[in-house]
Design an enzyme around this catalytic site. Structure first.
Site: not given
Ligand code: UDP
Length: 482
Positions: A21, A124, A366, A370-371, A391
């Site tokens: 977030h 948020d 997953h 963002n991913s 997801q």
């Molecule tokens: N991320 C990163 N390195 C890591 C793990 C996550 O840069 O080792 C970043 C990833 O690029 C993304 C965010 O953390 O921008 C994770 O957001 P996402 O919505 O994908 O998953 P969440 O962590 O919320 O489950």
């Protein structure tokens, strides 16, 4: 006398304290600042260093962007000091207290708004109280949700029409009614707390957040029109929601920002892993990462390790478990055996830099939003392994609507805290990895995702769909000021 219209537009941003977030919200604040808006981010002491690093480039370019640090109410809710981010919580009791603390932040945000009198509060969705606090000062509250339009349409429809109540078992599928495509879901893939009636802090928060959404000014979404056009239109027209698509926001990051993004330690590891990738052929490495929150237990990690070994594919695997002497999830001499072929990153990976490296040919993800979006922006095909939250919906978008990924086949929502079982076995993982890397399907998938990558780049350029929607929002907020 100076009126509000003469003043520079000033927006406050209140991100929820979880990387998934926080990172996009920082980018959003930077984007607004780059368009002449004064942006102020609010966070708490433990999170502050990440923010101050992230906004340095914007500041050095002369953009008006500031950080305001407020106290996290740990003592008030009986939490140990330092648990100010979602991934720091150690047990269910701390989860409940953490959500209580999040609610208490209202008491500090209110006087800050009173003192600074910004023109708008972007908060948020996890802060439902922000709508009323903004209303007290006569300013609009805009919600930032995190996920994209497909998720917003599908989840809003499920909540409104409750189609899951019509099925007899958790594995029987039902169609989500009225969406532009026929999308089937099962109860197993929905958040258990949405299908149960209960009163945990999280359920209370989700309910309050939904109510606040009805009374908020609108929603900003980290997405671009061309990716989910039918769902952007559906959300606005059929579901009647006021919204702006302004992403992919991570495209505003410089290379330096990308290296430091979300990182607490030094950037040496960043260079190490990029050097490793430099020695690999184009599209030959699978990048495996489950976001910032999912931290599988030893038995699931072991299944992944065995699958990687058996698949003979080159990989970068991000593991959130810290290194210790007794690593029961690693087969004996695993790292020696895969040396040169595979790299394990413990802790935080420079995901944006890894994904954009030409050696990366697939992303086992997953499907955090963002991913997912970062995979699209890098033009990397995905192998999807959803775990929870939004997801499973994002997986549907990737595999069924956009056709830019293949599903590993996970059928059930899982709590991040469940550590005792491996729900996806070695054989399934190995088959998915090998099948994808040596199969023919990947070229067609890659060509589709490369088209979307180009459209994403254009969307944020001057005159592109996201650029224009952001302009429209800024103009609207300026006109409200008058
Ligand atoms: N991320 C990163 N390195 C890591 C793990 C996550 O840069 O080792 C970043 C990833 O690029 C993304 C965010 O953390 O921008 C994770 O957001 P996402 O919505 O994908 O998953 P969440 O962590 O919320 O489950």
């Amino acid at each position: 006398m100076e009126t509000k219209t003469d003043q520079q537009l000033h927006i406050f941003f209140l991100p929820f304290m979880a990387q998934g977030h926080t990172l996009p919200m920082i980018d959003i604040a930077k984007l607004f600042a780059s368009r002449g808006v004064k942006s102020t981010l609010i966070t708490t002491p433990v999170n502050a260093p990440l923010f101050s690093k992230a906004i340095q480039t914007s500041k050095s370019l002369g953009f008006k962007i500031e950080l305001l640090v407020i106290k996290f109410p740990s003592t008030e809710v009986g939490l140990p000091e330092g648990i100010e981010r979602t991934n720091c919580r150690k047990n269910q009791e701390q989860v409940e207290k953490y959500f209580k603390a999040i609610t208490l932040l209202e008491q500090q945000v209110e006087p800050i708004l009173d003192q600074h009198r910004p023109h708008c509060l972007v908060a948020d969705s996890m802060f439902p109280w922000a709508t009323d606090v903004a209303a007290e000062f006569g300013i609009p509250r805009i919600i930032f949700h995190g996920p994209g339009f497909f998720f917003l349409c599908a989840s809003t429809t499920v909540m409104r029409y409750q189609p899951h109540r019509e099925v007899l078992s958790d594995s029987e599928s039902f169609v989500i009614p009225g969406l532009p495509d026929e999308i089937k879901m099962t109860k197993n893939k929905l958040a258990p707390f949405l299908t149960l009636d209960g009163e945990s802090e999280l359920i209370k928060l989700v309910k309050a957040s939904r109510e606040a959404e009805e009374r908020s000014y609108g929603i900003i979404v980290n997405c671009y029109y061309e990716l989910e056009a039918d769902y952007v239109d559906h959300y606005r027209k059929a579901l009647g929601k006021k919204s702006w698509h302004i992403g992919p926001v991570s495209l505003c990051e410089t290379e330096k920002d990308k290296a430091e993004r979300g990182r607490e330690g030094s950037v040496d590891e960043v260079h190490e892993c990029l050097n490793w990738l430099n020695s690999k052929k184009a599209n030959s490495v699978v990048y495996i990462c489950f976001g910032s929150l999912t931290n599988f237990g030893d038995c699931q990690l072991l299944e992944i390790a065995l699958a990687l070994q058996a698949s003979r594919q080159q990989f970068i695997w991000v593991v959130k478990t810290e290194k210790n002497d007794k690593e029961e999830w690693l087969p004996e001499e695993f790292e020696q055996r895969v040396e040169g072929k595979g790299l394990i990153i413990r802790g935080w990976a420079p995901q944006l830099l890894i994904l954009q490296h030409e050696a990366v040919g697939a992303f086992l993800t997953h499907c955090g939003w963002n991913s997912t979006l970062e995979g699209v922006c890098a033009g990397v095909p995905m192998i999807t392994w959803p775990v929870n939250a939004d997801q499973f919906y994002n997986e549907k978008l990737v595999t069924e609507i956009l056709g830019i990924g293949v599903a590993i086949g996970v059928q059930k929502w899982e709590h991040v805290s469940v550590k005792s079982k491996a729900s996806v076995k070695k054989e399934t993982i190995e088959k998915a990895l090998t099948g994808f890397m040596v199969g023919d399907e990947k070229e067609e998938i890659r060509s589709k995702v490369l088209v979307l990558r180009e459209l994403a780049r254009r969307a944020v350029e001057d005159g592109g769909s996201s650029f224009s929607d952001l302009t429209a929002l800024i103009e609207e907020l300026k006109s409200l000021g008058s």
